[in-house]
Scaffold this motif. Structure first.
Motif: not given
Length: 355
Positions: A135-149, A155-160
């Protein structure tokens, strides 16, 4: 445009291999080793380019063609110049699309803006989130508690990605998009700025004003769906909002709460679908159309652009107009309106204005 500068050309695919990959027949097998590195329109295709033609109406453009190869129907092969290799396919545009995807794989979905792999040190991933390898999580992205990827997802930049969301494998979540209260399948593309899973528009009137109705449902997006930039898909109120497998949704589309869209539908830009609409499989909705709430759109229906749908649409029907109605009735009404306007203008010819 001279060349697609943001997408560099391929190092080259031999025509024999390319034909096999896209399900086409190479008209002259002696040209199977010719390399194709890029695509171009008929008007400027050069020796390294692949182009295509779908209709005899454009046959005059084949005169003087300098392309390395052209995808066309077998009936047009005699019209192709001898210097151009012909790839024969029953559906030339579809075959060309497959070829272009092979030549420009980076154009097919939003990619990381920083070319980083893994989780950017400038991203935030909650310790309670579960990310598969790759999985790639780009700059300023946020992944919340319990999320599964799933593996291969970007996950692009600044995505939530909101708490508890589940995203499958090989997906692209574009920059500055938000995903909440959603379950997303595999190979899904969500373009920049899309809003998925925010609460729907639900209020109850009261003497004190409008009371907000809690929106408790989810958004379920099945495999191979593509959702355009700045499109909004609201979560359900007490049921789910569902986007069926293989459906393609353009930019700037509004999908209201509890809407259920079938498989392999096409919804073009600026369509607005009110809450609790049910849309069957393989429906096509033209740009700028509005659909009132709680309606049924039957499987295989086609709705012309800029229509206003205020009644159920039968399966396989073709509707258009404001209000939308069967296409024959719409065209008949338009012809009658034009005839009346012409008659009025004819009667006024030579009439002196009032003094």
């Amino acid at each position: 445009m001279d060349r697609p500068i943001f997408f560099p050309p391929h190092t080259g695919i031999p025509l024999g291999q390319l034909a096999a990959e896209i399900g086409a027949e190479l008209h002259d097998p002696r040209l199977s080793d010719r390399l194709i590195t890029s695509v171009a329109p008929l008007s400027r295709a050069a020796v390294q380019d692949l182009t295509f033609i779908t209709s005899r109406r454009h046959a005059e453009m084949l005169v003087g063609l300098k392309a390395g190869a052209i995808v066309c129907h077998k009936d047009m092969a005699p019209s192709v110049p001898d210097n151009v290799a012909a790839l024969l396919a029953p559906a030339p545009q579809s075959a060309f699309a497959r070829a272009a995807a092979l030549l420009y794989p980076s154009s097919m979905r939003p990619l990381t803006l920083t070319n980083e792999s893994g989780i950017s040190p400038k991203a935030f991933v909650h310790p309670g989130a579960q990310l598969e390898p790759g999985v790639v999580v780009d700059v300023s992205a946020v992944v919340g508690d319990g999320a599964e990827i799933g593996a291969g997802t970007i996950i692009g930049a600044a995505a939530v990605i909101g708490p508890g969301c589940k995203i499958g494998r090989n997906c692209s979540i574009g920059p500055n998009s938000t995903v909440q209260c959603s379950l997303i399948g595999n190979d899904v593309i969500i373009h920049p700025g899309a809003r998925i899973g925010q609460d729907g528009f639900g209020y109850a009137p009261s003497p004190a004003g409008m009371l907000k109705i809690p929106q408790l449902g989810r958004v379920i997006i099945q495999d191979r769906v593509e959702i355009g930039a700045n499109t909004a898909v609201d979560r359900g109120a007490m049921d789910d909002t569902v986007i069926g497998e293989g459906t393609k949704i353009d930019n700037l589309v509004q999908v209201g709460h509890n809407v259920r869209v079938g498989r392999h539908c096409v919804i073009v830009g600026q369509v607005a679908i009110a809450g609790s609409v049910t849309i069957g499989d393989q429906v096509m909705i033209g740009g700028g159309t509005t659909i009132a709430g709680h309606l049924q759109i039957g499987a295989g229906a086609q709705i012309a652009g800029m229509s206003a749908v205020a009644a159920d649409v039968p399966g396989a029907a073709r509707w258009g107009g404001i209000p939308a109605r069967p296409m024959r009735a719409f065209l008949r009404d338009m012809a009658e309106i034009r005839a009346r306007a012409f008659n009025r203008s004819s009667k006024n010819v030579g009439v002196e204005p009032d003094e």
